[in-house]
Design an enzyme around this catalytic site. Structure first.
Site, short mmCIF file in Angstrom:
data_model
loop_
_atom_site.label_atom_id
_atom_site.label_comp_id
_atom_site.label_asym_id
_atom_site.label_seq_id
_atom_site.Cartn_x
_atom_site.Cartn_y
_atom_site.Cartn_z
N GLY A 263 52.61 23.89 73.49
CA GLY A 263 51.78 22.79 73.98
C GLY A 263 50.55 22.61 73.11
O GLY A 263 50.18 23.50 72.34
N GLY B 25 46.55 24.55 78.81
CA GLY B 25 46.59 25.59 79.83
C GLY B 25 47.64 26.65 79.63
O GLY B 25 48.13 27.24 80.60
N LYS B 26 47.99 26.94 78.38
CA LYS B 26 49.05 27.93 78.11
C LYS B 26 48.61 29.33 78.53
O LYS B 26 49.35 30.05 79.20
CB LYS B 26 49.40 27.89 76.62
CG LYS B 26 49.93 26.55 76.14
CD LYS B 26 50.35 26.59 74.70
CE LYS B 26 49.15 26.72 73.75
NZ LYS B 26 48.28 25.54 73.77
N GLU C 293 32.21 -5.09 66.70
CA GLU C 293 32.82 -4.61 67.94
C GLU C 293 33.46 -5.74 68.72
O GLU C 293 34.51 -5.56 69.35
CB GLU C 293 31.78 -3.88 68.79
CG GLU C 293 31.22 -2.63 68.17
CD GLU C 293 32.31 -1.65 67.76
OE1 GLU C 293 33.36 -1.59 68.43
OE2 GLU C 293 32.12 -0.95 66.75
N HIS D 256 36.99 -6.45 67.54
CA HIS D 256 37.98 -5.59 68.21
C HIS D 256 38.24 -6.08 69.64
O HIS D 256 39.39 -6.19 70.07
CB HIS D 256 37.46 -4.14 68.29
CG HIS D 256 37.34 -3.46 66.97
ND1 HIS D 256 38.35 -3.44 66.04
CD2 HIS D 256 36.31 -2.74 66.43
CE1 HIS D 256 37.96 -2.74 64.99
NE2 HIS D 256 36.73 -2.31 65.19
N ASP E 9 38.69 2.40 60.84
CA ASP E 9 39.71 1.44 61.27
C ASP E 9 40.82 1.31 60.24
O ASP E 9 42.00 1.26 60.59
CB ASP E 9 39.06 0.06 61.50
CG ASP E 9 38.00 0.10 62.59
OD1 ASP E 9 38.19 0.86 63.55
OD2 ASP E 9 37.00 -0.63 62.47
#
EC number: 3.4.24.-
Length: 645
Positions: free
Chosen positions: A202, A207-208, A425, A428, A501
Site C-alpha cells: 500500500g 495503515g500497514k 487562477e 483554471h 501546470d
C-alpha cells in the site's frame, strides 16, 4: 548504570591522558637542552679531531656521534667506526677530549614496548567504543549483532481491529491469520497450511504498520517490529546475524508476529544494484530467505512485511512458501474516511456543527495518516484561537493547511502580481466550470499559501471514481493549461507561474499516448516501461522497447495533444473574455470566492455582471465565501491543486 558509564568514561579518559603525556615527555626530553646541531660528514669530524678543535664527544650505540668544539658549537654525524675502534677512542681520551657513551632513544626498551602497544591500545579503544555505542552500555558489545527489533507486548499496548478503519477487505483477509495464531492446531488438524509470510502492499500512510499491530493485538501474541534498514550496518555480516537473532527471539516467544517495515530496503532484486552481487544487503536478504524456509510453520510464527514498492522486490521473496499471501491496502473511500475520522476524533471535544460525512466527502484521496494530521491540525487551530471545542471552521482550515500549507500573511504581492495571479487562477476556474467533463470548482483564491502557491483553484470530483475516459483527461489537460492561456489573452505576455501546470499537463498527455493507448495515430499500443517509479539500478541498464522513429512519433503526438488542449482553453476564454475581466475584478476585491459564487457569476449576462461587480463595494466586514469541499489534483492520487504562480 549511569555510575558504571561514568566510571568507564573516566578510565578511558585517563588512558588517553597517559598516552598523550608519554608522547609529550618523549618529545620534550629529546628536545630540551639540545642546541642547534650541524650535520657534517665523518671525514670532517676526523679532521676537526686532528686539528684539536673538539673538546667533547658523545657516542650513541646506534652509531651516531655528537661533538662540541672549542667555540661551543655542536656537530652530528654517523660514525660507526667509533664503536668498533676502541684504541682510536682511547687515544682521543688521552688527548683530553671528554668521551661519553650514551644509549640511543630509539633503542630504549620502554620506547620499543610503547611503540608496539600503543597501536594495539588504540584499536581496542576504537572497537570497544563502536560496540558500546551500538550495544547501549558497558559489557554489551555483542549487542552490536543482536536484532534491534522492538517487542510490543499485547497486554500492555494492545491495538485491535477496532482501532483500524477504512480497510475492510484487508481486515477480512487477515482474519485467518488471527485465528491461526490463536489456535494453530485447528488448521493443522485439517491439513491446512497457513502462509509463512504476509506482504502488506500500500501507499505510505495507508495503515500497514497499524494493521499488523492490530493482528498481533487480536491474536494476543508478541509483536516484533523492525525496519528493513535496521539490518544493514557498517560491518559485513551484521545484517545476516541480526536476522538470525530476530527469528530466534520470535521462536522463543512463539506464537508471535515478526513485522519487517519497508522490506524493499533489503529485499530488492539481487544482482541489479550498483554494489555488485555480494554486497551486505544481498547477504541479509539471503539470510531472510533461509530463515523463512527453515522454521516450522506449526509453531505459530507469522512473518509480516510492508512495502510501497512491490515491483522492486526479489522474486524469491514472493514465491509460495515465503510471502505467498499479499494483502493490498488501498486509499479509503468516502465511507472509509468517515470511519477513520471517527477514530481520530475520539476523546476530542468537537462542536455540534462538525459533520464527519461532509469532511469525508471533502477529502478524496486522503489516507489515514493525512486524516490523522487533519484532525490534529484542527485541534491545534482551536487551541490557538482559545476555543473550547473544535469547530467545522477549524476542520475546513485544517484541510486547506494539509493540502497547500498555512497562509503566508507576510508574502505581500504587488498590485500587478495580484492581477496576474487573479487572471491565472480564473483561467483554471472558468474552464473547470464550463467544460462538461471537468471536476467541479469549489474554491478560487489569490491568498498565498504554503511554499510556492501565490494562488490556487480547488476542484472536487462529485464522487469517488477509479476510471477516466479520454474526454475527461483532455478536459483536465485544458484546465491545467487555462491559467497560461488567460495570461496570454489579457496581458499578451506569459509568466513563469505556469511551470507546474505545464509539467502535469505534459505528463498526463504522455501517459495518454504511451500507457493508455488513446492516440489515434499510435493506436492501442503500450510503450511505457513496466514501472512508473524510477529505480536507478534498472534504469541504467534498461533498453527502450521502441525505435528512435517511434520515439519521434510519440513526442509528436504528445505535443499535438498539448497544442490542441491549449487552443481549446484559449477558445473558451476568448468567448468569455469580458466575463473573465469582470470576475477578475470581483476576485481582486474579495480575494476568495466559492465555486457556487463563480457559477452564479458566469450565468449572468455581461451587462448584469458588469453592474454587479461595479456596485459590489465589498467591505472588510463582509463574510467571505464559505468553502467546505477540497480536492486532489487528479484521480491519479495527486492533489488537485491548481498552483497558479
Amino acid at each position: 548504570m549511569q555510575n558504571k558509564r561514568n566510571q568507564s568514561r573516566v578510565l578511558w579518559l585517563l588512558l588517553i591522558y597517559i598516552t598523550i603525556g608519554i608522547f609529550i615527555y618523549v618529545g620534550v626530553n629529546s628536545l630540551i637542552g639540545t642546541p642547534d646541531v650541524s650535520k657534517i660528514e665523518y671525514s670532517e669530524l676526523v679532521q676537526m679531531l686532528e686539528d684539536k678543535k673538539i673538546v667533547s664527544l658523545e657516542i650513541e650505540d646506534s652509531g651516531y656521534a655528537r661533538a662540541r668544539d672549542n667555540r661551543g658549537l655542536y656537530y652530528e654525524t654517523y660514525a660507526p667506526t667509533l664503536l668498533s675502534d676502541q684504541q682510536y677512542v682511547y687515544g682521543l681520551a688521552n688527548q683530553g677530549i671528554e668521551i661519553k657513551y650514551v644509549r640511543s632513544l630509539e633503542n630504549s626498551w620502554w620506547i620499543s614496548i610503547l611503540t608496539f602497544l600503543l597501536p594495539v591500545f588504540l584499536l581496542i579503544f576504537l572497537f570497544t567504543f563502536l560496540f558500546r555505542s551500538s550495544g547501549g552500555g558497558a559489557n554489551q558489545g555483542m549487542n552490536f549483532i543482536k536484532s534491534p527489533a522492538k517487542k510490543y507486548d499485547p497486554k500492555k499496548t494492545r491495538t485491535t481491529f477496532n482501532d483500524v478503519a477504512g480497510v475492510k477487505e484487508a481486515k477480512e483477509e487477515l482474519t485467518d491469520v488471527v485465528k491461526f495464531l490463536k489456535d494453530p492446531k485447528v488448521f493443522n488438524r485439517l491439513g491446512a497450511r497457513m502462509p509463512k509470510g504476509v506482504l502488506l502492499v500500500g501507499e505510505p500512510g495507508t495503515g500497514k504498520t497499524l494493521l499488523a499491530r492490530a493482528v498481533a493485538g487480536e491474536a494476543g501474541v508478541p509483536f516484533f517490529y523492525i525496519s528493513g534498514s535496521d539490518f544493514v550496518e557498517l560491518f559485513v555480516g551484521v545484517g545476516a546475524a541480526r536476522v538470525r537473532d530476530l527469528f530466534n527471539q520470535a521462536k522463543a516467544n512463539a506464537p508471535a508476529i515478526i513485522f519487517i517495515d519497508e522490506i524493499d530496503a533489503v529485499g530488492r532484486q539481487r544482482g541489479s544494484g550498483l554494489g555488485g552481487g555480494h554486497d551486505e544487503r544481498e547477504q541479509t536478504l539471503n539470510s531472510i530467505l533461509v530463515e523463512m524456509d527453515g522454521f516450522d510453520p506449526s509453531i505459530g510464527i507469522i512473518v509480516m512485511a510492508a512495502t510501497n514498492r512491490p515491483d522492486v522486490l526479489d522474486k524469491a521473496l514472493l514465491r509460495p512458501g515465503r510471502f505467498d499471501k499479499k494483502v493490498v491496502i488501498d486509499r479509503p473511500d468516502a465511507e472509509g474516511r468517515k470511519d477513520i475520522l471517527k477514530i481520530h476524533f475520539r476523546g476530542k471535544k468537537i462542536a455540534p456543527d462538525v459533520d464527519l460525512e461532509v469532511l469525508a466527502r471533502a477529502t478524496p484521496g486522503f489516507v489515514g495518516a493525512d486524516l490523522e494530521n487533519l484532525v490534529n491540525e484542527a485541534a491545534l487551530l482551536a487551541a490557538r484561537n482559545g476555543e473550547k471545542f473544535i469547530t467545522m471552521k477549524d476542520c475546513e482550515e485544517a484541510i486547506e493547511r494539509v493540502i497547500v500549507g498555512p497562509e503566508r500573511k507576510t508574502r505581500v504581492l504587488s498590485e500587478q502580481e495580484k492581477e496576474v495571479v487573479a487572471y491565472h487562477e480564473l483561467g483554471h476556474a472558468i474552464l473547470g466550470t464550463i467544460l462538461p467533463n471537468a471536476d467541479p470548482v469549489h474554491k478560487v483564491t489569490i491568498i498565498p499559501r504554503g511554499y510556492a502557491a501565490l494562488g490556487y483553484t480547488l476542484q472536487l470530483p462529485s464522487e469517488d471514481r477509479y476510471l477516466m475516459n479520454k474526454s475527461e483527461i483532455l478536459d483536465d489537460i485544458a484546465v491545467m493549461l487555462a491559467g497560461r492561456a488567460a495570461e496570454e489573452i489579457i496581458f499578451d505576455e506569459i509568466t513563469s507561474g505556469a511551470e507546474n501546470d505545464l509539467k502535469r499537463a505534459t505528463e498526463m498527455a504522455r501517459r495518454m499516448v504511451e500507457s493508455f493507448g488513446m492516440s489515434e495515430k499510435i493506436g492501442p499500443v503500450a510503450w511505457a516501461s513496466e514501472s512508473e517509479e524510477t529505480f536507478l539500478a534498472r534504469e541504467l541498464f534498461r533498453e527502450k522497447n521502441y525505435s528512435d522513429e517511434t520515439a519521434k512519433e510519440l513526442d509528436s503526438e504528445v505535443k499535438q495533444i498539448i497544442n490542441k488542449s491549449y487552443e481549446k482553453a484559449k477558445s473558451v476564454l476568448l468567448e468569455n473574455k469580458e466575463k473573465l475581466q469582470f470576475i477578475a475584478q470581483y476576485l481582486l476585491k474579495k480575494e476568495t470566492i466559492s465555486g457556487q459564487e463563480l457559477r452564479d457569476l458566469l450565468q449572468k449576462d455581461t451587462d448584469d455582471l458588469k453592474e454587479y461587480v461595479e456596485n459590489l463595494g465589498v467591505s472588510s466586514t463582509q463574510e467571505e465565501a464559505k468553502v467546505v469541499n477540497y480536492e486532489y489534483l487528479s484521480r491519479e492520487n495527486n492533489l488537485i491543486e491548481r498552483k497558479g504562480i
